[in-house]
Design a protein around this motif. Structure first.
Motif, PDB file in Angstrom:
ATOM      1  N   MET A   1       5.624  23.026 -27.166  1.00 48.18           N
ATOM      2  CA  MET A   1       4.282  23.539 -27.384  1.00 48.18           C
ATOM      3  C   MET A   1       3.476  22.551 -28.206  1.00 48.18           C
ATOM      4  O   MET A   1       3.974  21.991 -29.175  1.00 48.18           O
ATOM      5  CB  MET A   1       4.341  24.856 -28.142  1.00 48.18           C
ATOM      6  CG  MET A   1       4.915  25.987 -27.363  1.00 48.18           C
ATOM      7  SD  MET A   1       3.759  26.572 -26.172  1.00 48.18           S
ATOM      8  CE  MET A   1       4.048  28.291 -26.234  1.00 48.18           C
ATOM      9  N   ARG A   2       2.230  22.396 -27.817  1.00 47.85           N
ATOM     10  CA  ARG A   2       1.327  21.539 -28.576  1.00 47.85           C
ATOM     11  C   ARG A   2       0.531  22.401 -29.543  1.00 47.85           C
ATOM     12  O   ARG A   2       0.104  23.485 -29.216  1.00 47.85           O
ATOM     13  CB  ARG A   2       0.353  20.819 -27.643  1.00 47.85           C
ATOM     14  CG  ARG A   2       0.924  19.650 -26.924  1.00 47.85           C
ATOM     15  CD  ARG A   2      -0.135  18.835 -26.203  1.00 47.85           C
ATOM     16  NE  ARG A   2      -0.993  19.624 -25.346  1.00 47.85           N
ATOM     17  CZ  ARG A   2      -2.309  19.755 -25.526  1.00 47.85           C
ATOM     18  NH1 ARG A   2      -2.921  19.166 -26.523  1.00 47.85           N
ATOM     19  NH2 ARG A   2      -3.025  20.468 -24.695  1.00 47.85           N
ATOM     20  N   THR A   3       0.303  21.876 -30.727  1.00 50.32           N
ATOM     21  CA  THR A   3      -0.548  22.562 -31.697  1.00 50.32           C
ATOM     22  C   THR A   3      -1.615  21.619 -32.227  1.00 50.32           C
ATOM     23  O   THR A   3      -2.232  21.890 -33.235  1.00 50.32           O
ATOM     24  CB  THR A   3       0.283  23.097 -32.883  1.00 50.32           C
ATOM     25  OG1 THR A   3       0.976  22.002 -33.488  1.00 50.32           O
ATOM     26  CG2 THR A   3       1.264  24.149 -32.442  1.00 50.32           C
ATOM     27  N   ASP A   4      -1.836  20.511 -31.533  1.00 47.68           N
ATOM     28  CA  ASP A   4      -2.825  19.545 -32.010  1.00 47.68           C
ATOM     29  C   ASP A   4      -4.233  20.044 -31.680  1.00 47.68           C
ATOM     30  O   ASP A   4      -4.427  21.109 -31.146  1.00 47.68           O
ATOM     31  CB  ASP A   4      -2.572  18.159 -31.411  1.00 47.68           C
ATOM     32  CG  ASP A   4      -2.671  18.138 -29.891  1.00 47.68           C
ATOM     33  OD1 ASP A   4      -3.028  19.167 -29.290  1.00 47.68           O
ATOM     34  OD2 ASP A   4      -2.373  17.093 -29.315  1.00 47.68           O
ATOM     35  N   ARG A   5      -5.219  19.238 -31.988  1.00 46.13           N
ATOM     36  CA  ARG A   5      -6.609  19.623 -31.759  1.00 46.13           C
ATOM     37  C   ARG A   5      -7.116  19.164 -30.401  1.00 46.13           C
ATOM     38  O   ARG A   5      -8.306  19.037 -30.197  1.00 46.13           O
ATOM     39  CB  ARG A   5      -7.491  19.038 -32.871  1.00 46.13           C
ATOM     40  CG  ARG A   5      -7.149  19.611 -34.210  1.00 46.13           C
ATOM     41  CD  ARG A   5      -7.936  18.932 -35.293  1.00 46.13           C
ATOM     42  NE  ARG A   5      -7.490  19.389 -36.582  1.00 46.13           N
ATOM     43  CZ  ARG A   5      -8.181  20.193 -37.373  1.00 46.13           C
ATOM     44  NH1 ARG A   5      -9.346  20.615 -37.012  1.00 46.13           N
ATOM     45  NH2 ARG A   5      -7.698  20.560 -38.526  1.00 46.13           N
ATOM     46  N   GLY A   6      -6.203  18.941 -29.464  1.00 49.67           N
ATOM     47  CA  GLY A   6      -6.593  18.472 -28.148  1.00 49.67           C
ATOM     48  C   GLY A   6      -7.340  19.518 -27.353  1.00 49.67           C
ATOM     49  O   GLY A   6      -7.480  20.670 -27.735  1.00 49.67           O
ATOM     50  N   LEU A  85      -8.737  28.145 -31.866  1.00 47.03           N
ATOM     51  CA  LEU A  85      -7.542  28.800 -32.398  1.00 47.03           C
ATOM     52  C   LEU A  85      -6.341  27.859 -32.429  1.00 47.03           C
ATOM     53  O   LEU A  85      -5.471  27.999 -33.284  1.00 47.03           O
ATOM     54  CB  LEU A  85      -7.243  30.072 -31.616  1.00 47.03           C
ATOM     55  CG  LEU A  85      -8.269  31.177 -31.843  1.00 47.03           C
ATOM     56  CD1 LEU A  85      -8.002  32.361 -30.924  1.00 47.03           C
ATOM     57  CD2 LEU A  85      -8.280  31.625 -33.298  1.00 47.03           C
ATOM     58  N   VAL A  86      -6.306  26.898 -31.518  1.00 44.42           N
ATOM     59  CA  VAL A  86      -5.272  25.853 -31.588  1.00 44.42           C
ATOM     60  C   VAL A  86      -5.478  25.033 -32.863  1.00 44.42           C
ATOM     61  O   VAL A  86      -4.533  24.749 -33.595  1.00 44.42           O
ATOM     62  CB  VAL A  86      -5.299  24.954 -30.328  1.00 44.42           C
ATOM     63  CG1 VAL A  86      -4.461  23.695 -30.530  1.00 44.42           C
ATOM     64  CG2 VAL A  86      -4.815  25.729 -29.112  1.00 44.42           C
ATOM     65  N   ALA A  87      -6.737  24.680 -33.148  1.00 46.64           N
ATOM     66  CA  ALA A  87      -7.043  23.896 -34.347  1.00 46.64           C
ATOM     67  C   ALA A  87      -6.665  24.654 -35.621  1.00 46.64           C
ATOM     68  O   ALA A  87      -6.262  24.046 -36.619  1.00 46.64           O
ATOM     69  CB  ALA A  87      -8.520  23.520 -34.377  1.00 46.64           C
ATOM     70  N   GLU A  92      -0.671  28.119 -29.643  1.00 45.23           N
ATOM     71  CA  GLU A  92      -0.014  26.894 -29.189  1.00 45.23           C
ATOM     72  C   GLU A  92      -0.155  26.834 -27.669  1.00 45.23           C
ATOM     73  O   GLU A  92      -0.193  27.873 -27.022  1.00 45.23           O
ATOM     74  CB  GLU A  92       1.462  26.901 -29.569  1.00 45.23           C
ATOM     75  CG  GLU A  92       1.688  26.918 -31.068  1.00 45.23           C
ATOM     76  CD  GLU A  92       3.158  26.993 -31.444  1.00 45.23           C
ATOM     77  OE1 GLU A  92       3.984  27.336 -30.564  1.00 45.23           O
ATOM     78  OE2 GLU A  92       3.459  26.729 -32.605  1.00 45.23           O
ATOM     79  N   VAL A  93      -0.244  25.629 -27.123  1.00 40.01           N
ATOM     80  CA  VAL A  93      -0.356  25.475 -25.674  1.00 40.01           C
ATOM     81  C   VAL A  93       0.721  24.532 -25.148  1.00 40.01           C
ATOM     82  O   VAL A  93       1.149  23.613 -25.837  1.00 40.01           O
ATOM     83  CB  VAL A  93      -1.752  24.959 -25.240  1.00 40.01           C
ATOM     84  CG1 VAL A  93      -2.830  25.966 -25.532  1.00 40.01           C
ATOM     85  CG2 VAL A  93      -2.073  23.627 -25.876  1.00 40.01           C
ATOM     86  N   SER A  94       1.161  24.830 -23.928  1.00 33.09           N
ATOM     87  CA  SER A  94       2.032  23.898 -23.225  1.00 33.09           C
ATOM     88  C   SER A  94       1.274  23.474 -21.966  1.00 33.09           C
ATOM     89  O   SER A  94       0.418  24.207 -21.471  1.00 33.09           O
ATOM     90  CB  SER A  94       3.367  24.539 -22.878  1.00 33.09           C
ATOM     91  OG  SER A  94       3.204  25.633 -22.005  1.00 33.09           O
TER      92      SER A  94
END
Length: 96
Positions: A1-6, A85-87, A92-94
């Motif tokens: 899972m990505r939690t970055d600001r992408g 909300l990720v920021a 979290e997103v995959s």
């Protein structure tokens, strides 16, 4: 899972972060996101979006589901909402 600001894309699969819980707050009569650091009060649309974020559905599938519930749903608005909300490390997103 990505939690970055992408960027959150249509193919991204969002889910709540492990330390975050979506619940209904009776005192506020609103849905909220609970985390150890904060409480985020949601409007009805935001609660509906997050209720669909199970880590399996893509953003495009979430938007399609919302089209069945609401007259107007803008893909870009859903993506920007989730990116915020990720920021904040609530979602979290995959990617695939």
């Amino acid at each position: 899972m990505r939690t970055d600001r992408g960027t959150v894309e249509g193919a991204s699969r969002p889910g709540l972060a492990p330390h975050v819980r979506l619940t209904f707050d009776r005192a506020r009569a609103r849905h909220v996101l609970l985390s150890p650091e904060a409480v985020v009060v949601l409007n009805g649309t935001g609660a509906d979006v997050l209720g669909l974020c199970d880590g399996r559905r893509t953003v495009a599938e979430i938007v399609a589901e919302l089209h069945g519930r609401y007259d107007r749903v803008a893909d870009g608005e859903v993506q920007r909402f989730l990116a915020r909300l990720v920021a904040k490390r609530c979602v979290e997103v995959s990617d695939g």
